[in-house]
Design a protein around this motif. Sequence first.
Motif, PDB file in Angstrom:
ATOM      1  N   ASP A 245     -27.462 -25.211  37.889  1.00 40.82           N
ATOM      2  CA  ASP A 245     -27.066 -24.220  36.883  1.00 40.82           C
ATOM      3  C   ASP A 245     -27.446 -24.734  35.501  1.00 40.82           C
ATOM      4  O   ASP A 245     -27.494 -25.950  35.275  1.00 40.82           O
ATOM      5  CB  ASP A 245     -25.556 -23.940  36.945  1.00 40.82           C
ATOM      6  N   ILE A 246     -27.697 -23.808  34.626  1.00 38.28           N
ATOM      7  CA  ILE A 246     -28.094 -24.170  33.253  1.00 38.28           C
ATOM      8  C   ILE A 246     -26.911 -24.745  32.479  1.00 38.28           C
ATOM      9  O   ILE A 246     -27.078 -25.505  31.531  1.00 38.28           O
ATOM     10  CB  ILE A 246     -28.664 -22.924  32.525  1.00 38.28           C
ATOM     11  N   SER A 247     -25.693 -24.429  32.934  1.00 41.03           N
ATOM     12  CA  SER A 247     -24.505 -24.836  32.199  1.00 41.03           C
ATOM     13  C   SER A 247     -23.904 -26.134  32.742  1.00 41.03           C
ATOM     14  O   SER A 247     -23.536 -26.232  33.909  1.00 41.03           O
ATOM     15  CB  SER A 247     -23.462 -23.714  32.258  1.00 41.03           C
ATOM     16  N   ALA A 248     -23.791 -27.121  31.857  1.00 39.95           N
ATOM     17  CA  ALA A 248     -23.215 -28.409  32.248  1.00 39.95           C
ATOM     18  C   ALA A 248     -21.767 -28.227  32.698  1.00 39.95           C
ATOM     19  O   ALA A 248     -21.303 -28.859  33.649  1.00 39.95           O
ATOM     20  CB  ALA A 248     -23.285 -29.382  31.081  1.00 39.95           C
ATOM     21  N   GLU A 249     -21.067 -27.325  32.017  1.00 38.55           N
ATOM     22  CA  GLU A 249     -19.658 -27.085  32.337  1.00 38.55           C
ATOM     23  C   GLU A 249     -19.520 -26.518  33.758  1.00 38.55           C
ATOM     24  O   GLU A 249     -18.644 -26.913  34.523  1.00 38.55           O
ATOM     25  CB  GLU A 249     -19.079 -26.107  31.307  1.00 38.55           C
ATOM     26  N   MET A 250     -20.428 -25.598  34.106  1.00 27.50           N
ATOM     27  CA  MET A 250     -20.378 -24.998  35.444  1.00 27.50           C
ATOM     28  C   MET A 250     -20.690 -26.046  36.516  1.00 27.50           C
ATOM     29  O   MET A 250     -20.067 -26.073  37.568  1.00 27.50           O
ATOM     30  CB  MET A 250     -21.373 -23.833  35.548  1.00 27.50           C
ATOM     31  N   VAL A 251     -21.686 -26.881  36.246  1.00 25.80           N
ATOM     32  CA  VAL A 251     -22.066 -27.920  37.207  1.00 25.80           C
ATOM     33  C   VAL A 251     -20.881 -28.859  37.459  1.00 25.80           C
ATOM     34  O   VAL A 251     -20.588 -29.228  38.597  1.00 25.80           O
ATOM     35  CB  VAL A 251     -23.297 -28.706  36.707  1.00 25.80           C
ATOM     36  N   GLU A 252     -20.195 -29.185  36.392  1.00 23.07           N
ATOM     37  CA  GLU A 252     -19.024 -30.051  36.505  1.00 23.07           C
ATOM     38  C   GLU A 252     -17.931 -29.380  37.351  1.00 23.07           C
ATOM     39  O   GLU A 252     -17.326 -30.006  38.220  1.00 23.07           O
ATOM     40  CB  GLU A 252     -18.492 -30.311  35.096  1.00 23.07           C
ATOM     41  N   ARG A 253     -17.701 -28.097  37.088  1.00 20.49           N
ATOM     42  CA  ARG A 253     -16.701 -27.362  37.858  1.00 20.49           C
ATOM     43  C   ARG A 253     -17.091 -27.272  39.325  1.00 20.49           C
ATOM     44  O   ARG A 253     -16.251 -27.410  40.209  1.00 20.49           O
ATOM     45  CB  ARG A 253     -16.523 -25.942  37.287  1.00 20.49           C
ATOM     46  N   ALA A 254     -18.380 -27.039  39.563  1.00 21.28           N
ATOM     47  CA  ALA A 254     -18.863 -26.944  40.943  1.00 21.28           C
ATOM     48  C   ALA A 254     -18.629 -28.263  41.681  1.00 21.28           C
ATOM     49  O   ALA A 254     -18.142 -28.284  42.805  1.00 21.28           O
ATOM     50  CB  ALA A 254     -20.342 -26.574  40.962  1.00 21.28           C
TER      51      ALA A 254
END
Lengths: 121, 283
Positions: free
Chosen positions: B141-150
């Motif tokens: 994902d382009i979003s670091a925050e989303m990757v962290e959540r995933a």
Amino acid sequence: MKSCLVVDDSRVVRKVARRILEELQFSCAEAEDGRQAMEYCARTMPDAILLDWNMPVMTGIEFLRRLRKMTGGGEPKVVFCTTENDLAHIQEALSAGANEYIMKPFDSDIIQTKFAQVGLL
Amino acid sequence: MRVEDFDLFSTLVKQRSGLVLTKDKAYLLESRLMPVARKWQMKGLDELAQAMRGRRDEAMARDITEAMTTNESSFFRDQKPFDLFRQLVLPSLTEARAAKRSLRVWSAACSSGQEAYSLAMLLAEEGPKLAGWKFDIVGTDISAEMVERARAGLYTQFEVQRGLPITLLVKHFKQSGDKWQLSPQLRQMASFREFNLLGDLSGLGQFDVVFCRNVLIYFDQPTKARVLDQIARLMPADGVLFLGGAETVLGITDRFKPMDGQRGLYVINKPASAAAGLKKAAG
């Protein structure tokens, strides 16, 4: 048209659930507690039951156990809809014969996907 | 919002993510960027635009882009693609890879990981049939925050009720405070990376199956074509691509063709150049 019995001691919750279910093309009936639900099912077995857990007179889980022993009581798809949101309650509901489980608060999306998952839609 | 500020933000977001913001999305831009402005201790969007015109701060540009990209996701979203994966794609690919016993799956623009983990659960449900197989599910994902959540695999009560059957919740999740966390065994089946679809995809390796759903709808035609082209390069001749319900390859690229009668499912158009030649000859 499929039928759904909405069992909840809160008039507001019954109203909200009924509106969502009617939009999904269900004909709805209401019961305020497990005893009323038992009486309704003895007359007419609905296709689906949306069931609260904590209610006066007879709780949802007690109703479910009795329902599953009634003639034709294995037929309705039972979806719990309760504020009880811990694993122990969910497991108890499933082993008593619930088909799905909704943790309040709910919205129309959740009801729709849960009803679809148990093959009601 | 001033026209030149809208242009500045929309150009920035387009360059960085491919997302096309038309003028009618000005309200969306305003409502999504106000929190970013506040985070950077600014009064409003004009100040934020001013800052971007000056010495461009990478972290600020990233915040703006991430605020504009959509992170809508749910478990087993749309259901049908997962049924097709289980009934059609998995049997044929496991037969084709019987010697290698490994499959790589890409969840492109994975948001908070629900698609990748839905696949992990689906594979786990197959049970002994797939014993000894190695599945590598990669979410980007382009979003670091989303990757962290995933990576955390931690979801709200609301999220675990959208699309996830209760039996799978009971089987694979543990309650953690007011959230639900996927079991370590299942989390292990997927890995997540921050990655921009507009970048060079070749470093990701080869994928037998690609899920790229509800991403292309945000791109313009040339960007759609470029991304699809790059995805095709990562796939073997028998690879399979899943697109979202409102997406297609038709009229965009001849690298893929729809699988007959299977909505949302695309296969590599093997003789791509030959087919194009035939069409020309026929026309």
